[in-house]
Scaffold this motif. Structure first.
Motif, PDB file in Angstrom:
ATOM      1  N   ILE A  24      22.736 -40.189  79.772  1.00  0.00           N
ATOM      2  CA  ILE A  24      22.554 -40.919  81.027  1.00  0.00           C
ATOM      3  C   ILE A  24      23.267 -42.257  80.864  1.00  0.00           C
ATOM      4  O   ILE A  24      23.123 -42.939  79.838  1.00  0.00           O
ATOM      5  N   TYR A  25      24.048 -42.604  81.902  1.00  0.00           N
ATOM      6  CA  TYR A  25      24.869 -43.817  81.881  1.00  0.00           C
ATOM      7  C   TYR A  25      24.688 -44.569  83.185  1.00  0.00           C
ATOM      8  O   TYR A  25      24.623 -43.957  84.251  1.00  0.00           O
ATOM      9  N   ASP A  26      24.607 -45.884  83.105  1.00  0.00           N
ATOM     10  CA  ASP A  26      24.540 -46.734  84.290  1.00  0.00           C
ATOM     11  C   ASP A  26      25.835 -47.511  84.440  1.00  0.00           C
ATOM     12  O   ASP A  26      26.387 -48.010  83.452  1.00  0.00           O
ATOM     13  N   VAL A  27      26.301 -47.613  85.688  1.00  0.00           N
ATOM     14  CA  VAL A  27      27.514 -48.363  86.004  1.00  0.00           C
ATOM     15  C   VAL A  27      27.174 -49.346  87.111  1.00  0.00           C
ATOM     16  O   VAL A  27      26.561 -48.976  88.122  1.00  0.00           O
ATOM     17  N   THR A  28      27.555 -50.601  86.925  1.00  0.00           N
ATOM     18  CA  THR A  28      27.394 -51.632  87.939  1.00  0.00           C
ATOM     19  C   THR A  28      28.782 -52.003  88.446  1.00  0.00           C
ATOM     20  O   THR A  28      29.668 -52.329  87.654  1.00  0.00           O
ATOM     21  N   VAL A  29      28.962 -51.937  89.769  1.00  0.00           N
ATOM     22  CA  VAL A  29      30.236 -52.291  90.392  1.00  0.00           C
ATOM     23  C   VAL A  29      30.060 -53.651  91.055  1.00  0.00           C
ATOM     24  O   VAL A  29      29.122 -53.851  91.837  1.00  0.00           O
ATOM     25  N   THR A  30      30.969 -54.578  90.722  1.00  0.00           N
ATOM     26  CA  THR A  30      30.865 -55.935  91.241  1.00  0.00           C
ATOM     27  C   THR A  30      32.155 -56.366  91.933  1.00  0.00           C
ATOM     28  O   THR A  30      33.225 -55.827  91.687  1.00  0.00           O
ATOM     29  N   ARG A  31      32.002 -57.357  92.789  1.00  0.00           N
ATOM     30  CA  ARG A  31      33.106 -58.104  93.391  1.00  0.00           C
ATOM     31  C   ARG A  31      32.750 -59.555  93.118  1.00  0.00           C
ATOM     32  O   ARG A  31      31.804 -60.094  93.704  1.00  0.00           O
ATOM     33  N   GLY A  32      33.465 -60.169  92.163  1.00  0.00           N
ATOM     34  CA  GLY A  32      33.067 -61.512  91.741  1.00  0.00           C
ATOM     35  C   GLY A  32      31.667 -61.452  91.146  1.00  0.00           C
ATOM     36  O   GLY A  32      31.388 -60.625  90.284  1.00  0.00           O
ATOM     37  N   ASP A  33      30.772 -62.308  91.671  1.00  0.00           N
ATOM     38  CA  ASP A  33      29.395 -62.325  91.174  1.00  0.00           C
ATOM     39  C   ASP A  33      28.472 -61.387  91.938  1.00  0.00           C
ATOM     40  O   ASP A  33      27.301 -61.251  91.589  1.00  0.00           O
ATOM     41  N   ASP A  34      28.984 -60.741  92.994  1.00  0.00           N
ATOM     42  CA  ASP A  34      28.158 -59.859  93.826  1.00  0.00           C
ATOM     43  C   ASP A  34      28.138 -58.439  93.287  1.00  0.00           C
ATOM     44  O   ASP A  34      29.198 -57.842  93.057  1.00  0.00           O
ATOM     45  N   ILE A  35      26.935 -57.895  93.123  1.00  0.00           N
ATOM     46  CA  ILE A  35      26.809 -56.480  92.787  1.00  0.00           C
ATOM     47  C   ILE A  35      26.931 -55.718  94.100  1.00  0.00           C
ATOM     48  O   ILE A  35      26.155 -55.941  95.025  1.00  0.00           O
ATOM     49  N   ILE A  36      27.936 -54.835  94.172  1.00  0.00           N
ATOM     50  CA  ILE A  36      28.152 -54.109  95.423  1.00  0.00           C
ATOM     51  C   ILE A  36      27.666 -52.664  95.352  1.00  0.00           C
ATOM     52  O   ILE A  36      27.449 -52.037  96.387  1.00  0.00           O
ATOM     53  N   ALA A  37      27.480 -52.117  94.139  1.00  0.00           N
ATOM     54  CA  ALA A  37      26.973 -50.752  94.005  1.00  0.00           C
ATOM     55  C   ALA A  37      26.431 -50.536  92.600  1.00  0.00           C
ATOM     56  O   ALA A  37      26.889 -51.176  91.643  1.00  0.00           O
ATOM     57  N   THR A  38      25.455 -49.645  92.497  1.00  0.00           N
ATOM     58  CA  THR A  38      24.973 -49.195  91.194  1.00  0.00           C
ATOM     59  C   THR A  38      25.068 -47.679  91.168  1.00  0.00           C
ATOM     60  O   THR A  38      24.810 -47.007  92.170  1.00  0.00           O
ATOM     61  N   TYR A  39      25.456 -47.154  90.030  1.00  0.00           N
ATOM     62  CA  TYR A  39      25.712 -45.723  89.855  1.00  0.00           C
ATOM     63  C   TYR A  39      24.986 -45.267  88.603  1.00  0.00           C
ATOM     64  O   TYR A  39      24.988 -45.981  87.589  1.00  0.00           O
ATOM     65  N   ARG A  40      24.363 -44.113  88.672  1.00  0.00           N
ATOM     66  CA  ARG A  40      23.781 -43.489  87.482  1.00  0.00           C
ATOM     67  C   ARG A  40      24.410 -42.122  87.322  1.00  0.00           C
ATOM     68  O   ARG A  40      24.371 -41.303  88.238  1.00  0.00           O
ATOM     69  N   GLY A  41      25.022 -41.916  86.167  1.00  0.00           N
ATOM     70  CA  GLY A  41      25.678 -40.646  85.882  1.00  0.00           C
ATOM     71  C   GLY A  41      24.964 -39.900  84.773  1.00  0.00           C
ATOM     72  O   GLY A  41      24.435 -40.500  83.841  1.00  0.00           O
ATOM     73  N   ARG A  42      24.952 -38.601  84.918  1.00  0.00           N
ATOM     74  CA  ARG A  42      24.378 -37.722  83.904  1.00  0.00           C
ATOM     75  C   ARG A  42      25.530 -36.921  83.291  1.00  0.00           C
ATOM     76  O   ARG A  42      26.338 -36.342  84.014  1.00  0.00           O
TER      77      ARG A  42
END
Length: 177
Positions: A151-169
């Motif tokens: 299980i892996y977590d990915v945080t997608v950002t634009r500058g300091d803003d978190i725009i999406a979170t993803y969890r992959g299996r």
């Protein structure tokens, strides 16, 4: 996470020969013949494995301009600039492109050298819209790996803003027979 600050996407590739003619000069005048390029010894480039091999053949991610900033076993960081082809009818980034970007980062994190690991599933939460020209950064890390599953977590950002979170299996495939 113990992330080095260097680009390991090229660490597995062969480095160019940087010797100067003076360094390659013969030791005695009798050896002063100039060999032709065909006579020069050749070294085979080492075979890419893991994330580097996967990304080298990932035409979809490369076509979108995704770059691998750095990666190592269990983690990765990638970047992508939003282009006009990625925007939808609301002039915001289409969610499918954000998912693909996060999924590429996930793939880089879970493909250890010598393994072929694929997604068995993935979920994303879109938190803020992004727009044409935005530079996105995705950082992924391993949450847990047990046997061939992870299980892996990915945080997608634009500058300091978190725009999406993803969890992959993930699921590591057995060696081919």
């Amino acid at each position: 996470m113990g992330q080095p600050a260097h680009d390991t996407t090229t660490a597995e590739s062969q480095t160019p020969n940087t010797s100067t003619p003076a360094e390659a000069a013969p030791e005695s005048p009798t050896e002063a013949t100039t060999p032709s390029p065909a006579d020069a010894p050749t070294e085979a480039a080492p075979e890419l494995t893991g994330a580097a091999a996967m990304f080298a053949n990932d035409r979809a991610s490369q076509h979108l301009g995704i770059t691998v900033d750095d990666h190592g076993p269990g983690w990765a960081q990638c970047s992508m600039r939003v282009t006009d082809i990625m925007t939808n009818g609301h002039d915001i980034t289409h969610g499918g492109y954000v998912f693909l970007f996060a999924d590429t980062t996930f793939a880089m994190a879970c493909n250890y050298p010598g393994s072929i690991t694929v997604a068995s599933g993935g979920d994303i939460d879109f938190l803020k819209p992004t727009y044409l020209g935005d530079e996105l950064v995705a950082r992924g890390h391993e949450v847990i790996k047990q046997g061939r599953s992870g299980i892996y977590d990915v945080t997608v950002t634009r500058g300091d803003d978190i725009i999406a979170t993803y969890r992959g299996r993930s699921r590591t495939l057995p060696a081919r027979k």
